[in-house]
Design a protein around this motif. Sequence first.
Motif, PDB file in Angstrom:
ATOM      1  N   LEU A  51     -49.395  21.978  51.274  1.00 52.42           N
ATOM      2  CA  LEU A  51     -48.744  23.190  52.111  1.00 52.42           C
ATOM      3  C   LEU A  51     -47.652  23.944  51.369  1.00 52.42           C
ATOM      4  N   TYR A  52     -46.673  23.015  51.046  1.00 54.89           N
ATOM      5  CA  TYR A  52     -45.532  24.000  50.115  1.00 54.89           C
ATOM      6  C   TYR A  52     -46.374  24.472  48.727  1.00 54.89           C
ATOM      7  N   THR A  86     -38.048  23.841  55.958  1.00 49.20           N
ATOM      8  CA  THR A  86     -38.454  25.278  55.336  1.00 49.20           C
ATOM      9  C   THR A  86     -37.258  26.294  55.561  1.00 49.20           C
ATOM     10  N   SER A 104     -47.464  17.889  53.045  1.00 50.59           N
ATOM     11  CA  SER A 104     -46.382  19.007  52.692  1.00 50.59           C
ATOM     12  C   SER A 104     -46.708  19.347  51.213  1.00 50.59           C
ATOM     13  N   ALA A 156     -47.659  27.592  49.322  1.00 52.82           N
ATOM     14  CA  ALA A 156     -46.912  28.634  49.690  1.00 52.82           C
ATOM     15  C   ALA A 156     -46.320  29.206  48.418  1.00 52.82           C
ATOM     16  N   ARG A 170     -53.560  27.409  54.472  1.00 49.39           N
ATOM     17  CA  ARG A 170     -54.003  26.104  54.089  1.00 49.39           C
ATOM     18  C   ARG A 170     -53.857  24.932  55.437  1.00 49.39           C
ATOM     19  N   GLY A 171     -52.905  25.393  56.422  1.00 51.76           N
ATOM     20  CA  GLY A 171     -52.780  24.455  57.213  1.00 51.76           C
ATOM     21  C   GLY A 171     -53.584  24.730  58.431  1.00 51.76           C
ATOM     22  N   VAL A 209     -44.838  26.797  59.995  1.00 46.19           N
ATOM     23  CA  VAL A 209     -45.485  28.280  60.077  1.00 46.19           C
ATOM     24  C   VAL A 209     -44.200  28.904  61.307  1.00 46.19           C
ATOM     25  N   TRP A 234     -41.621  29.865  58.715  1.00 46.22           N
ATOM     26  CA  TRP A 234     -41.872  30.761  57.985  1.00 46.22           C
ATOM     27  C   TRP A 234     -42.164  32.279  58.300  1.00 46.22           C
ATOM     28  N   VAL A 246     -49.217  28.939  53.755  1.00 44.66           N
ATOM     29  CA  VAL A 246     -49.126  27.799  54.406  1.00 44.66           C
ATOM     30  C   VAL A 246     -49.974  27.950  55.794  1.00 44.66           C
ATOM     31  N   SER A 247     -49.939  28.968  56.432  1.00 45.53           N
ATOM     32  CA  SER A 247     -50.892  29.097  57.486  1.00 45.53           C
ATOM     33  C   SER A 247     -52.443  29.074  57.250  1.00 45.53           C
TER      34      SER A 247
END
Lengths: 227, 248
Positions: free
Chosen positions: A90-91, A203, A87, A94, A126-127, A137, A140, A123-124
């Motif tokens: 990811l965060y 989220t 996270s 974002a 990277r993940g 996702v 978000w 996020v999408s």
Amino acid sequence: MTLDADWAERWVRRTAVAVADARDELTELDRQIGDGDHGENMDRGFRAVVARLDDAAAQPAGADERTVGDVLKLVATTLMSTVGGASGPLYGTAYLRAAKVSGRPQIDPPAVVAVLEAALEGVSSRGKATVGEKTMVDAWQAAVDAAEAAAADAGSEVDVLRAAAEAADKAATATIPMVATKGRASYLGERSAGHEDPGARSTALVLGAALAAALSGPASADPRGAA
Amino acid sequence: MTARVALVLVSHSAELARGAAELAGQMAPDVLVRGVGGGPDGGLGTSLDAIQETLEEVLATLAEAAGAADGAPVAGGGVVVLGDLGSSVLTVEAALELDDTLAEHAVLARAPFVEGAVAAAVTAHGGADRDAVLASANASVGMFAAIGAAQSPEAGEATSAPPAEGSRTVTVRNPLGLHARPAALVSRKVAELGASVTIDGVDASSVLQLMALGATKGRELRVEATGDGAAEAVRTVAEMIEAGFGEV
């Protein structure tokens, strides 16, 4: 309501409070379908963010007016450095992408949508996740869709943030029956169904805090004030 | 350290990163290999700061070796990074997104952690450029299939490879056989030779495939080669194996 850098700071401080309050809940969700560290990691990350905001507040203000993006960039780098689990990046990504589209002292409703879109994209990408895979996702994307609709209806900043926060909350709940196909939970396959995704829940907390910060206004010093 | 490409191995675990770096480094002594692992609090996890520091330190070392005033590695040089699970990979990607200089000189492989590190290290040791080292790491994921094919009963008939222009059967003499160090020696030598060499059907330029043969003392191995200098290549490799790699 004007969404400026002070709003962004209130948003982040409220997020820290919300994450701390939900720490055990997030960890329990993650213990069921992940590696059980989401609450602890998010709490550690946002505590560090608050510490850095406090440090910055103690410094004399620079010549340039602080932008929304300045605040979000600080959140991004701090989370990436301190969270320790998936996270963090990811965060962090974002907030980083959101910071890139909000380098202004104030943002209007279309800019709020742009911030949310940038965060989703971060996020999408990277993940490598898309909607329906039981990840953050899902929350978000729902937030972005709702925010776009609210902005298209000429909604105010608060209207856009409320639409995003409510949609993210619903989307987090909607991850419960899903089978995970991305992230640690995907190792469980069918057994991941029946549990809420902890990233989608956090989220929803983040976006709920964004709305609360806008509603509270600059006069409210208490971050635990009306949400 | 003479190789122009360095490796950074990023794991959730500091010990795993250190161990993988030790293993890869032992097989490629000319290559700078650094492991970095563990979270900000020292437990399992990944730390952006630690990864950034390690990448910057490794790049500085490469630039120093290159004697470049602009802090850049030599042409074709740079860093190949391997990560183990989810957040290691994500954090490396984030580090590269945050810093354009790192993004220019470092590249993330998509490879099994240990096998990719070993394959990349051996390739880098031969002086290969960054793209070749990256390709070597990324190709390591295919070695399981390659070994399976070489060891299947039909492999002999199904092969479409040209007939060998040189072949010889040798017996492994050192007790541990083709373990990591000898396998690295053989694969590096084969990479220098022009010919295409196989040992018991597997690609002798692949350190991973050689190790996977599990050839220990007493095992007979068929060395075959095709292409330029095939006979010479077979003789060279056969002599290396028969000499026992200095372990007898």
